[in-house]
Design an enzyme around this catalytic site. Structure first.
Site, PDB file in Angstrom:
ATOM      1  CG  ASP A  31     -21.052  26.346 -14.973  1.00 18.70           C
ATOM      2  OD1 ASP A  31     -21.555  25.935 -12.957  1.00 18.70           O
ATOM      3  OD2 ASP A  31     -20.516  25.273 -15.571  1.00 18.70           O
ATOM      4  CB  THR A  35     -19.510  18.869 -13.182  1.00 12.49           C
ATOM      5  OG1 THR A  35     -18.996  20.334 -12.873  1.00 12.49           O
ATOM      6  CG2 THR A  35     -18.557  17.893 -13.532  1.00 12.49           C
ATOM      7  CB  ILE A  52     -13.410  31.099 -14.597  1.00 10.14           C
ATOM      8  CG1 ILE A  52     -12.527  29.801 -13.463  1.00 10.14           C
ATOM      9  CG2 ILE A  52     -14.803  31.441 -14.651  1.00 10.14           C
ATOM     10  CD1 ILE A  52     -12.772  30.338 -12.156  1.00 10.14           C
ATOM     11  CB  SER A 116     -13.840  21.608   1.132  1.00  4.46           C
ATOM     12  OG  SER A 116     -13.974  20.725   1.560  1.00  4.46           O
ATOM     13  CE1 TYR A 140     -12.814  20.324  -3.629  1.00  2.11           C
ATOM     14  CE2 TYR A 140     -13.207  18.985  -1.943  1.00  2.11           C
ATOM     15  CZ  TYR A 140     -13.350  19.934  -2.584  1.00  2.11           C
ATOM     16  OH  TYR A 140     -14.722  20.647  -2.452  1.00  2.11           O
ATOM     17  CE  LYS A 144     -13.015  23.729  -3.289  1.00  3.27           C
ATOM     18  NZ  LYS A 144     -13.872  24.848  -3.934  1.00  3.27           N
TER      19      LYS A 144
END
Ligand code: UFG
Length: 325
Positions: A31, A35, A52, A116, A140, A144
């Site tokens: 991580d 956030t 990453i 999502s 967004y 996904k």
């Protein structure tokens, strides 16, 4: 199993890790803490701090062989994605591609992906089934959906096993881990802050939708039920299942119903005003989670709205300023 969890210091990741540890898995968390919160990562996890997209970070994460990856790391604020799409494509798609390359190169062939309901956009019918059209309406949701396509191509090309879990509205807390976004944009924590007197009033984004009370309808699913689905998805992936699954409570609740439920659970008044609609908000989202029930044997045990609110309320009382770091 030896598992690499990206974004494990975030809200959903931390709760899933809590459940995976109970099941005896060995976990490495990656991580960047932009956030996420260091305090949301249990002591017993190995922790690699970094992005990453950075090969050296993944090299560290995959130092010892991994059996599977759970990929949560992503930017996830819809409005931010509309105003800054390149950041979203770079971070979410770039991150996923870099992670998948590292997996392919090390022969790690199982991944559980955080997708999502945003992949559906404004649905043509409710409840939404996995076979319904995907027309994401914001960057967004597009990231996904694109990652799901990349996963499917990887399945064909190098036999990657993947389960893409399409979350509806994750909410609620465990005793230890809860929701601490900065800035907070999600409905339930904001309504609770108003009830607790920490925020003056809630702005309801529009009451002129074509819904029974005019406010938007969402499907709130307890994060503990989501966590259980990840454990089951991992087992299904081990057994050879690949595909996409909706995860929702399959119960519709309007914004006003959430406000009333918070008043009921906390015994406090929630001041609100009606503001303009928020750009990109679909009027109603409601899952059909039948597939997840069938394929995973998933049962929702915690997702009654009042139970979700009770848990989130308890966490906010215990952690008035959220995580300390
Ligand atoms: N809302 C308000 N006032 C607020 C905050 C939210 O009226 O201050 C309303 C929104 O308009 C929406 C509902 O409350 O109708 C829920 O809003 P959230 O921001 O809590 O959640 P969203 O449904 O917008 O988004 C969530 C996740 C996204 C994901 C999406 C998929 O946060 O990551 O579900 O359905 F893409």
């Amino acid at each position: 199993m030896k598992l690499c969890v990206t974004g494990g210091a975030g809200y959903i990741g931390s709760v899933v890790i809590e459940r995976l540890l109970e099941k005896g898995h060995d976990i490495t968390v990656v991580d960047d803490l932009i956030t996420g919160h260091r305090d949301a990562v249990p002591e017993s996890c190995r922790f690699v701090e970094g992005d990453i997209r950075d090969e050296s970070v993944l090299k560290k994460a995959f130092e010892s062989p991994m059996d599977a990856v759970l990929h949560f790391a992503a930017k996830s604020i819809v409005s931010e994605s509309v105003s800054n799409p390149l950041d979203y494509f770079d971070n979410n798609i770039g991150g996923a591609v870099s992670l998948l390359k590292a997996m392919r190169d090390r022969d790690v062939k199982k991944i559980i992906f955080s997708s999502s309901a945003a992949v559906y956009g404004n649905p043509q019918r409710l409840p939404i089934e996995e076979s319904d059209p995907c027309n994401p309406e914001n960057p967004y949701g597009r990231t996904k959906r694109m990652i799901e396509v990349i996963l499917e191509c990887s399945r064909i090309a190098w036999q990657l096993g993947f389960v893409s879990l399409r979350y509806f509205n994750a909410a609620g807390s465990t005793e230890q881990f809860g929701e601490d976004h900065r800035p907070e944009t999600h409905l339930l924590p904001i309504v609770l802050d108003v009830a607790l007197g920490r925020t003056e009033e809630l702005t309801i984004f529009g009451d002129d939708y074509d819904t029974p009370d005019g406010t938007c309808i969402r499907d709130y699913i307890h994060v503990i039920d989501l966590a259980e689905a990840h454990v089951l998805a991992l087992e299904a992936c081990n057994d050879g299942f690949s595909g996409v699954l909706n995860l929702g409570s399959d119960k519709p609740h309007s914004v006003l119903e959430v406000v009333q439920a918070v008043e009921r659970v906390t015994g406090k008044k929630v001041n609100y005003r009606i503001g303009p609609r928020r750009r990109g908000d679909p009027p109603a989202l409601l899952a059909s989670s039948k597939q997840a029930e069938k394929v995973l044997g998933w049962r929702k045990r915690h997702s009654k709205l009042d139970d979700i609110i009770r848990s989130a309320h308890a966490w906010r009382l215990k952690h008035p300023s959220g995580y300390s770091r």
